[in-house]
Write an enzyme that holds these catalytic residues in place. Structure first.
Site, short mmCIF file in Angstrom:
data_model
loop_
_atom_site.label_atom_id
_atom_site.label_comp_id
_atom_site.label_asym_id
_atom_site.label_seq_id
_atom_site.Cartn_x
_atom_site.Cartn_y
_atom_site.Cartn_z
N GLY A 28 0.83 -1.20 0.00
CA GLY A 28 0.00 0.00 0.00
C GLY A 28 0.86 1.26 0.00
O GLY A 28 0.53 2.26 -0.64
N THR A 29 1.97 1.20 0.71
CA THR A 29 2.88 2.35 0.77
C THR A 29 3.38 2.70 -0.62
O THR A 29 3.38 3.87 -1.03
CB THR A 29 4.08 2.00 1.70
OG1 THR A 29 3.57 1.80 3.02
CG2 THR A 29 5.13 3.10 1.70
N ASN A 49 -6.93 4.71 9.51
CA ASN A 49 -6.42 3.46 10.09
C ASN A 49 -6.37 3.47 11.62
O ASN A 49 -6.24 2.42 12.23
CB ASN A 49 -5.03 3.14 9.53
CG ASN A 49 -4.09 4.32 9.59
OD1 ASN A 49 -4.38 5.38 9.05
ND2 ASN A 49 -2.97 4.15 10.25
N GLN A 83 -7.51 0.66 4.22
CA GLN A 83 -8.34 0.14 5.32
C GLN A 83 -9.80 -0.04 4.90
O GLN A 83 -10.60 -0.54 5.69
CB GLN A 83 -8.26 1.06 6.55
CG GLN A 83 -6.89 1.15 7.18
CD GLN A 83 -6.45 -0.14 7.89
OE1 GLN A 83 -7.24 -1.07 8.10
NE2 GLN A 83 -5.17 -0.22 8.25
N SER A 90 -4.08 -2.71 -0.37
CA SER A 90 -2.95 -3.53 0.10
C SER A 90 -3.44 -4.93 0.43
O SER A 90 -4.51 -5.10 1.03
CB SER A 90 -2.34 -2.86 1.34
OG SER A 90 -1.35 -3.70 1.89
N GLY A 91 -2.64 -5.94 0.08
CA GLY A 91 -3.04 -7.32 0.25
C GLY A 91 -3.11 -7.79 1.70
O GLY A 91 -4.04 -8.50 2.10
N HIS A 92 -2.12 -7.37 2.51
CA HIS A 92 -2.03 -7.99 3.85
C HIS A 92 -3.11 -7.53 4.82
O HIS A 92 -3.22 -8.06 5.92
CB HIS A 92 -0.62 -7.84 4.44
CG HIS A 92 -0.26 -6.48 4.94
ND1 HIS A 92 -0.21 -6.19 6.28
CD2 HIS A 92 0.09 -5.36 4.29
CE1 HIS A 92 0.18 -4.92 6.43
NE2 HIS A 92 0.35 -4.40 5.23
N THR A 127 10.27 -7.50 -12.13
CA THR A 127 9.58 -8.77 -12.37
C THR A 127 8.41 -8.90 -11.39
O THR A 127 8.59 -8.71 -10.18
CB THR A 127 10.55 -9.95 -12.21
OG1 THR A 127 11.64 -9.73 -13.11
CG2 THR A 127 9.88 -11.27 -12.52
N CYS A 169 2.22 1.55 12.60
CA CYS A 169 3.33 2.29 11.98
C CYS A 169 3.88 3.39 12.86
O CYS A 169 4.97 3.89 12.64
CB CYS A 169 2.88 2.92 10.67
SG CYS A 169 2.32 1.70 9.51
#
Ligand code: PLP
Length: 372
Positions: free
Chosen positions: A69-70, A149, A179, A199-201, A237, A322
């Site tokens: 996400g960053t 967040n 979020q 973001s995936g996580h 890649t 964070c």
């Protein structure tokens, strides 16, 4: 273990982990290779792109994969500003954005851009009139998150689109939806956004994968130069195993409305329980996302409370993961007292949480206050 720190990160779901393992050990080709392993890897990647695009009702071609996400926020902000630098010098954002937006903004200020940091009200929300007043013909970028967040505040992002149109502004509208993705029903059209970060996580995929929605026809400058992957927007890649795992996790997400209702029930119980404990305060607004509940005492520092809850097998965080001990800029902006900020904890949920876990947390919070 009771895990109430889902805004920091989530447990990877089984299907997502299985897909990652398969793509690392069997379908491990480079999507740029012309042989069948490469073609299969490309197919996996495009399938994930389709799943993610469908979730926000956009076209797969509008999704660019990033490492997190960053990176999506950085690509959106620096990419948009460097593309449109001749059109103006002004950027509008809020004072409660994630550090991946705020630190990018600070950098741009040092480069000579004028950055307007919109304030928030006591619920952590930016006011529509402030957004409207800030956007003008000299504004080249507006960046407003959808869900904060730390507080869970939901921002009126669409107001920015209306102001851009009304003021004939060349500004692109970026929205950090890290979020919000999977938790609230939004589409690029409902937000009026040109650029959207996810973001995936945060949605049960592994760490290290994110994406940026870039509206068809919108041009931004790449920030990573190399082999021209992702249509030249993000060379390197492609992390096919993470991209495939991201797609699988999104496929597994429950329907937004049903999940929201379920989480809201737990949130309501937590709010009711916390209100009944003398010495606890709720920092999240009444209209905040039910997935995030920020609460404080005035007696037990965040760190001490986190450790106490951990001793009971309950995991929460203090502010955002964070901020690492720094006093929360979000709660400060909301006007929460320093004493309460230093005692704030963030309870953040996902559909794996249960009402029984909420009761365990409430019991532990009561016990903590009885000990001081
Ligand atoms: N934006 C918001 C609102 C977040 O909460 C986070 C992570 O906590 C990010 C951006 C950064 O995402 P990532 O951890 O994938 O870099």
């Amino acid at each position: 273990m009771v895990y109430f720190d889902n805004s920091a990160t989530t447990k990877v779901c089984k299907k997502s982990a299985e897909k990652a393992l398969y793509l690392m050990t069997e379908g491990f080709g480079n999507p740029s290779s012309v042989h069948s392993l490469g073609v299969d890897a490309e197919g996996e990647m495009e399938n994930a792109r389709k799943i993610i695009a469908k979730k926000i009702s956009c076209s797969p071609a509008e999704i660019t994969f990033t490492s997190c996400g960053t990176e999506a926020n950085n690509l959106a902000i620096f990419g948009a500003v460097s593309k449109n630098k001749r059109l103006g010098k002004k950027i509008v954002t809020t004072c409660v954005e994630h550090p991946s937006v705020l630190n990018a903004m600070k950098h741009l200020e040092n480069e000579g851009y004028e950055v307007i940091y919109l304030p928030v009200d006591k619920e952590g929300c930016v006011l529509a009139k402030d957004i409207e007043n800030a956007i003008d013909k000299n504004t080249i970028l507006v960046s407003i998150m959808l869900i904060n967040n730390e507080s869970g505040a939901i921002m009126p992002v669409k107001v920015a689109r209306d102001a851009i149109i009304k003021n004939n502004s060349p500004a692109l509208l970026h929205c950090d939806c890290v979020q919000a993705f999977g938790k609230i029903d939004f589409t690029p059209a409902t937000l009026g956004a040109d650029l959207i970060s996810i973001s995936g996580h945060k949605v049960h995929a592994p760490k290290g994968i994110g994406a940026l929605y870039i509206k068809k026809g919108i041009k931004i400058n790449p920030q990573m130069l190399g082999g021209g992957q992702e249509k030249g927007l993000r060379s390197g890649t492609e992390a096919v195993e993470l991209i495939g795992a991201f797609g699988e996790a999104v496929k597994e997400l429950p329907t937004v409305d049903i999940a929201e209702k379920y989480i809201r029930n737990i949130n309501n119980r937590l709010r009711e329980g916390i209100k009944s404990i003398d010495g606890f305060f709720i920092n999240s607004g009444e209209n905040a996302s039910p997935y995030i509940l920020n609460v404080s005492t005035e007696k037990i520092p965040s760190e001490v409370m986190i450790r106490f809850l951990e001793s009971k097998g309950i995991f929460v965080s203090g502010g955002s993961a964070c901020s690492k001990g720094a006093r929360s800029h979000v709660l400060l902006a909301q006007g929460v007292s320093p004493k309460r900020i230093d005692c704030a904890i963030r309870i953040s949920m996902c559909s794996d949480n249960t009402m029984e876990e909420a009761e365990l947390l409430l019991d532990a919070l009561k016990e903590a206050l009885n000990l001081v």
